[in-house]
Motif scaffolding. Structure first.
Motif, PDB file in Angstrom:
ATOM      1  N   CYS A   9       0.820  -1.203   0.000  1.00 29.33           N
ATOM      2  CA  CYS A   9       0.000   0.000   0.000  1.00 29.33           C
ATOM      3  C   CYS A   9       0.850   1.246   0.000  1.00 29.33           C
ATOM      4  CB  CYS A   9      -0.896   0.040   1.249  1.00 29.33           C
ATOM      5  SG  CYS A   9      -2.212  -1.185   1.223  1.00 29.33           S
ATOM      6  N   GLN A  10       0.240   2.364  -0.393  1.00 29.43           N
ATOM      7  CA  GLN A  10       0.859   3.671  -0.265  1.00 29.43           C
ATOM      8  C   GLN A  10       0.968   4.043   1.204  1.00 29.43           C
ATOM      9  OE1 GLN A  10      -2.113   3.082  -1.474  1.00 29.43           O
ATOM     10  NE2 GLN A  10      -3.530   4.197  -0.213  1.00 29.43           N
ATOM     11  N   PRO A  11       1.729   5.096   1.550  1.00 26.43           N
ATOM     12  CA  PRO A  11       1.821   5.492   2.953  1.00 26.43           C
ATOM     13  C   PRO A  11       0.459   5.620   3.616  1.00 26.43           C
ATOM     14  CG  PRO A  11       3.362   6.735   1.662  1.00 26.43           C
ATOM     15  CD  PRO A  11       2.528   5.945   0.688  1.00 26.43           C
ATOM     16  N   LEU A  12       0.379   5.180   4.865  1.00 24.63           N
ATOM     17  CA  LEU A  12      -0.898   5.090   5.569  1.00 24.63           C
ATOM     18  C   LEU A  12      -1.642   6.405   5.596  1.00 24.63           C
ATOM     19  CD1 LEU A  12      -2.773   3.352   7.263  1.00 24.63           C
ATOM     20  CD2 LEU A  12      -1.460   4.014   9.275  1.00 24.63           C
ATOM     21  N   LEU A  13      -0.949   7.531   5.757  1.00 28.18           N
ATOM     22  CA  LEU A  13      -1.632   8.819   5.836  1.00 28.18           C
ATOM     23  C   LEU A  13      -2.341   9.155   4.536  1.00 28.18           C
ATOM     24  CD1 LEU A  13      -1.845  10.830   8.207  1.00 28.18           C
ATOM     25  CD2 LEU A  13      -0.186   8.994   8.496  1.00 28.18           C
ATOM     26  N   TRP A  14      -1.824   8.636   3.414  1.00 22.03           N
ATOM     27  CA  TRP A  14      -2.547   8.829   2.145  1.00 22.03           C
ATOM     28  C   TRP A  14      -3.924   8.185   2.251  1.00 22.03           C
ATOM     29  CZ3 TRP A  14       1.309   7.640  -2.437  1.00 22.03           C
ATOM     30  CH2 TRP A  14       2.081   8.778  -2.642  1.00 22.03           C
ATOM     31  N   VAL A  15      -3.965   6.950   2.822  1.00 23.97           N
ATOM     32  CA  VAL A  15      -5.231   6.233   2.906  1.00 23.97           C
ATOM     33  C   VAL A  15      -6.220   7.023   3.756  1.00 23.97           C
ATOM     34  CG1 VAL A  15      -6.317   4.076   3.578  1.00 23.97           C
ATOM     35  CG2 VAL A  15      -3.992   4.060   2.697  1.00 23.97           C
ATOM     36  N   ILE A  16      -5.761   7.490   4.912  1.00 27.71           N
ATOM     37  CA  ILE A  16      -6.654   8.133   5.867  1.00 27.71           C
ATOM     38  C   ILE A  16      -7.045   9.534   5.411  1.00 27.71           C
ATOM     39  CG2 ILE A  16      -6.850   8.966   8.234  1.00 27.71           C
ATOM     40  CD1 ILE A  16      -4.988   6.705   9.054  1.00 27.71           C
ATOM     41  N   ALA A  17      -6.049  10.346   5.102  1.00 30.15           N
ATOM     42  CA  ALA A  17      -6.304  11.762   4.884  1.00 30.15           C
ATOM     43  C   ALA A  17      -6.696  12.102   3.467  1.00 30.15           C
ATOM     44  CB  ALA A  17      -5.068  12.578   5.270  1.00 30.15           C
ATOM     45  N   LEU A  18      -6.229  11.325   2.497  1.00 27.71           N
ATOM     46  CA  LEU A  18      -6.429  11.729   1.113  1.00 27.71           C
ATOM     47  C   LEU A  18      -7.274  10.749   0.307  1.00 27.71           C
ATOM     48  CD1 LEU A  18      -2.781  12.934   0.490  1.00 27.71           C
ATOM     49  CD2 LEU A  18      -4.786  14.365   0.745  1.00 27.71           C
ATOM     50  N   PHE A  19      -7.135   9.481   0.575  1.00 25.47           N
ATOM     51  CA  PHE A  19      -7.878   8.505  -0.208  1.00 25.47           C
ATOM     52  C   PHE A  19      -9.096   7.975   0.527  1.00 25.47           C
ATOM     53  CE2 PHE A  19      -3.600   7.212  -2.195  1.00 25.47           C
ATOM     54  CZ  PHE A  19      -3.656   8.318  -3.014  1.00 25.47           C
ATOM     55  N   LEU A  20      -9.194   8.293   1.833  1.00 28.65           N
ATOM     56  CA  LEU A  20     -10.215   7.707   2.702  1.00 28.65           C
ATOM     57  C   LEU A  20     -10.042   6.197   2.701  1.00 28.65           C
ATOM     58  CD1 LEU A  20     -13.277   9.979   1.872  1.00 28.65           C
ATOM     59  CD2 LEU A  20     -11.562  10.214   3.661  1.00 28.65           C
ATOM     60  N   ALA A 150      11.596   8.073   0.774  1.00 28.87           N
ATOM     61  CA  ALA A 150      11.236   7.114   1.814  1.00 28.87           C
ATOM     62  C   ALA A 150      10.558   5.899   1.186  1.00 28.87           C
ATOM     63  CB  ALA A 150      10.315   7.767   2.846  1.00 28.87           C
ATOM     64  N   MET A 151      10.446   4.844   1.985  1.00 34.98           N
ATOM     65  CA  MET A 151       9.798   3.622   1.515  1.00 34.98           C
ATOM     66  C   MET A 151       8.380   3.513   2.065  1.00 34.98           C
ATOM     67  SD  MET A 151      11.855   2.085  -0.541  1.00 34.98           S
ATOM     68  CE  MET A 151      11.550   0.325  -0.711  1.00 34.98           C
ATOM     69  N   ALA A 152       7.470   3.074   1.215  1.00 36.74           N
ATOM     70  CA  ALA A 152       6.102   2.786   1.634  1.00 36.74           C
ATOM     71  C   ALA A 152       6.096   1.489   2.444  1.00 36.74           C
ATOM     72  CB  ALA A 152       5.203   2.663   0.406  1.00 36.74           C
ATOM     73  N   ARG A 153       4.946   1.141   2.983  1.00 36.59           N
ATOM     74  CA  ARG A 153       4.851  -0.091   3.771  1.00 36.59           C
ATOM     75  C   ARG A 153       3.407  -0.522   3.938  1.00 36.59           C
ATOM     76  NH1 ARG A 153       2.814   1.177   8.686  1.00 36.59           N
ATOM     77  NH2 ARG A 153       3.243   3.219   9.616  1.00 36.59           N
ATOM     78  N   TYR A 154       3.238  -1.719   4.537  1.00 36.13           N
ATOM     79  CA  TYR A 154       1.915  -2.182   4.914  1.00 36.13           C
ATOM     80  C   TYR A 154       1.334  -1.289   6.006  1.00 36.13           C
ATOM     81  CZ  TYR A 154       2.253  -6.815   2.657  1.00 36.13           C
ATOM     82  OH  TYR A 154       2.341  -7.842   1.771  1.00 36.13           O
ATOM     83  N   GLY A 155       0.020  -1.348   6.189  1.00 36.63           N
ATOM     84  CA  GLY A 155      -0.624  -0.593   7.251  1.00 36.63           C
ATOM     85  C   GLY A 155      -0.306  -1.162   8.627  1.00 36.63           C
TER      86      GLY A 155
END
Length: 254
Positions: A9-20, A150-155
């Motif tokens: 996945c993309q960085p976790l904050l992308w999921v929460i703040a930008l992608f929902l 930086a490197m992305a990672r799992y949630g």
């Protein structure tokens, strides 16, 4: 392009703040990824790594390859980066994949203007690098300032130790922050920014929300204008560029 096949996945904050909630980023299990790798190992120049041998292999590789400068070439121009020696596993992994030509089959596949551009993966890749994660190498010296690599990672639920993706990376854009915002992030992450870091975040900007969450292992030293051009790409509802932005990466002389 079917990005639902991506492992990381993309960085976790992308999921929460930008992608929902991103339905297009469902991590596979290591068993699934390993099975797919077995089918295509003959096409790869890389010896696929595993969770069991990743530290040993990268530690050994780092001793023989002290490369610290890399060049990412795109249709928008070149981005020159310096990799940090203080994050040896991440540097060795990036150099190893680069020298094998793995990243020449990748692209910038996720773009959030003003936040970051993410690359390293592609649905058309034939090379496989194995099912593994890199132990985090957080260093308080290295923050998510504008231009950070930086490197992305799992949630968090799947990865409480915050280990990095084997290959998906991102370059930070970010916006200037206020001192008040930085104090809040200090409290949240139990850290303290230096006066120089505060100056960087309040002038050139960055994404302090990602500090101590993802490993920063390098920075752009030339070509941030190219990152900005990539960020201008037209994207769909999941922030995938309508027109692919392939990249080729090589190490360069010190």
């Amino acid at each position: 392009m079917n990005y639902s096949k991506k492992i990381f996945c993309q960085p976790l904050l992308w999921v929460i703040a930008l992608f929902l909630i991103s339905s297009g980023c469902q991590p596979k299990t290591e068993e699934q990824a390993t099975a797919e790798n077995r089918e295509t190992d003959t096409e790869s120049k890389l010896e696929p790594l595993t969770t069991e041998n990743v530290v040993e292999v990268l530690t050994s590789y780092e001793k023989e390859h002290a490369d610290s400068l890399v060049l990412i070439s795109t249709r928008h121009g070149d981005i020159k980066l310096r990799l940090y020696s203080e994050t040896p596993l991440h540097r060795a992994n990036f150099v190893r994949l680069t020298k094998a030509g793995f990243y020449d089959q990748g692209e910038f596949y996720r773009v959030v203007k003003g936040f970051a551009v993410q690359g390293g993966d592609s649905d058309t890749r034939t090379m496989k690098n194995g099912a593994y994660k890199i132990p985090q190498e957080f260093n308080p010296k290295y923050i998510h300032k504008r231009g950070a690599l930086a490197m992305a990672r799992y949630g968090d639920e799947r990865n409480p130790e915050k280990e990095s993706s084997s290959h998906n990376f991102y370059i930070v854009q970010g916006e200037p922050k206020t001192v008040q915002e930085l104090r809040a992030f200090e409290a949240k992450h139990n850290m303290k920014y230096t006066p120089q870091q505060i100056k960087l975040y309040t002038t050139i900007g960055g994404e302090p929300s990602l500090d101590q969450e993802y490993t920063v292992f390098g920075e752009v030293i030339e070509g941030m204008d190219v990152v900005d051009k990539i960020s201008e790409e037209q994207v769909d509802g999941q922030n995938w560029p309508h027109t692919i932005v392939p990249h080729k990466i090589k190490t360069i002389n010190q």
